[in-house]
Scaffold this motif. Structure first.
Motif, short mmCIF file in Angstrom:
data_model
loop_
_atom_site.label_atom_id
_atom_site.label_comp_id
_atom_site.label_asym_id
_atom_site.label_seq_id
_atom_site.Cartn_x
_atom_site.Cartn_y
_atom_site.Cartn_z
N ARG A 78 0.83 -1.21 0.00
CA ARG A 78 0.00 0.00 0.00
C ARG A 78 0.86 1.26 0.00
NH1 ARG A 78 -4.19 -2.60 4.03
NH2 ARG A 78 -5.73 -3.27 2.51
N GLU A 79 1.92 1.23 0.79
CA GLU A 79 2.83 2.37 0.90
C GLU A 79 3.45 2.72 -0.46
OE1 GLU A 79 7.05 2.85 3.11
OE2 GLU A 79 5.41 2.08 4.36
N HIS A 80 3.67 1.71 -1.28
CA HIS A 80 4.30 1.91 -2.59
C HIS A 80 3.30 1.92 -3.74
CE1 HIS A 80 8.44 1.89 -1.18
NE2 HIS A 80 8.02 1.02 -0.28
N GLY A 81 2.02 1.95 -3.43
CA GLY A 81 0.99 2.04 -4.47
C GLY A 81 0.85 0.79 -5.30
N PHE A 100 -5.45 -6.58 -14.24
CA PHE A 100 -6.13 -5.67 -13.32
C PHE A 100 -5.17 -4.57 -12.86
CE2 PHE A 100 -7.11 -4.81 -8.77
CZ PHE A 100 -8.33 -4.17 -8.93
N ALA A 101 -3.94 -4.95 -12.52
CA ALA A 101 -2.94 -3.98 -12.06
C ALA A 101 -2.59 -3.00 -13.18
CB ALA A 101 -1.69 -4.70 -11.56
N TYR A 102 -2.44 -3.51 -14.40
CA TYR A 102 -2.16 -2.62 -15.53
C TYR A 102 -3.28 -1.60 -15.71
CZ TYR A 102 2.01 -4.84 -17.53
OH TYR A 102 3.29 -5.30 -17.76
N ILE A 103 -4.53 -2.06 -15.65
CA ILE A 103 -5.68 -1.17 -15.83
C ILE A 103 -5.71 -0.11 -14.73
CG2 ILE A 103 -8.21 -1.06 -15.73
CD1 ILE A 103 -8.15 -3.85 -17.16
N LEU A 104 -5.48 -0.52 -13.48
CA LEU A 104 -5.49 0.43 -12.37
C LEU A 104 -4.42 1.50 -12.54
CD1 LEU A 104 -6.01 -1.77 -9.18
CD2 LEU A 104 -7.63 -0.19 -10.23
#
Length: 95
Positions: A39-42, A78-82
């Motif tokens: 979370r800290e690193h997004g 999903f990560a790419y889209i976000l």
């Protein structure tokens, strides 16, 4: 009502060239630290208890097995889209 903290966490690294690898895993307090660091690193998080259970059985540094490619590919997509990104060399216009 506060959502319960996951008791197990697995971190993957994907360079776009080789299969994703297990880079961190843990339970309890270690899992909480892995999640907090992400979370800290997004870094996007995905909850999928059955997949985490399977990935947690692998050793650090292991590539994910071919049987899990589709499930992990969905998470990577999903990560790419976000992050509003596309994989290197991907051209959506070609489809």
């Amino acid at each position: 009502m506060k959502k319960p903290t996951p008791t197990t966490a697995v971190a993957l690294h994907y360079d776009g060239k080789e299969a994703p690898r297990i880079t961190a895993k843990g339970t309890g307090e270690l899992a909480e630290q892995i999640i907090a660091l992400a979370r800290e690193h997004g870094i996007p998080l995905q909850e999928n208890a059955p997949l985490i259970s399977l990935l947690a059985q692998l050793d650090l540094g292991d590539e994910i097995p071919q049987a899990l490619y589709a499930a992990v590919a969905e998470i990577i997509a999903f990560a790419y889209i976000l992050n509003d990104k596309v994989p290197e060399g991907f051209d959506a216009r070609a489809e």
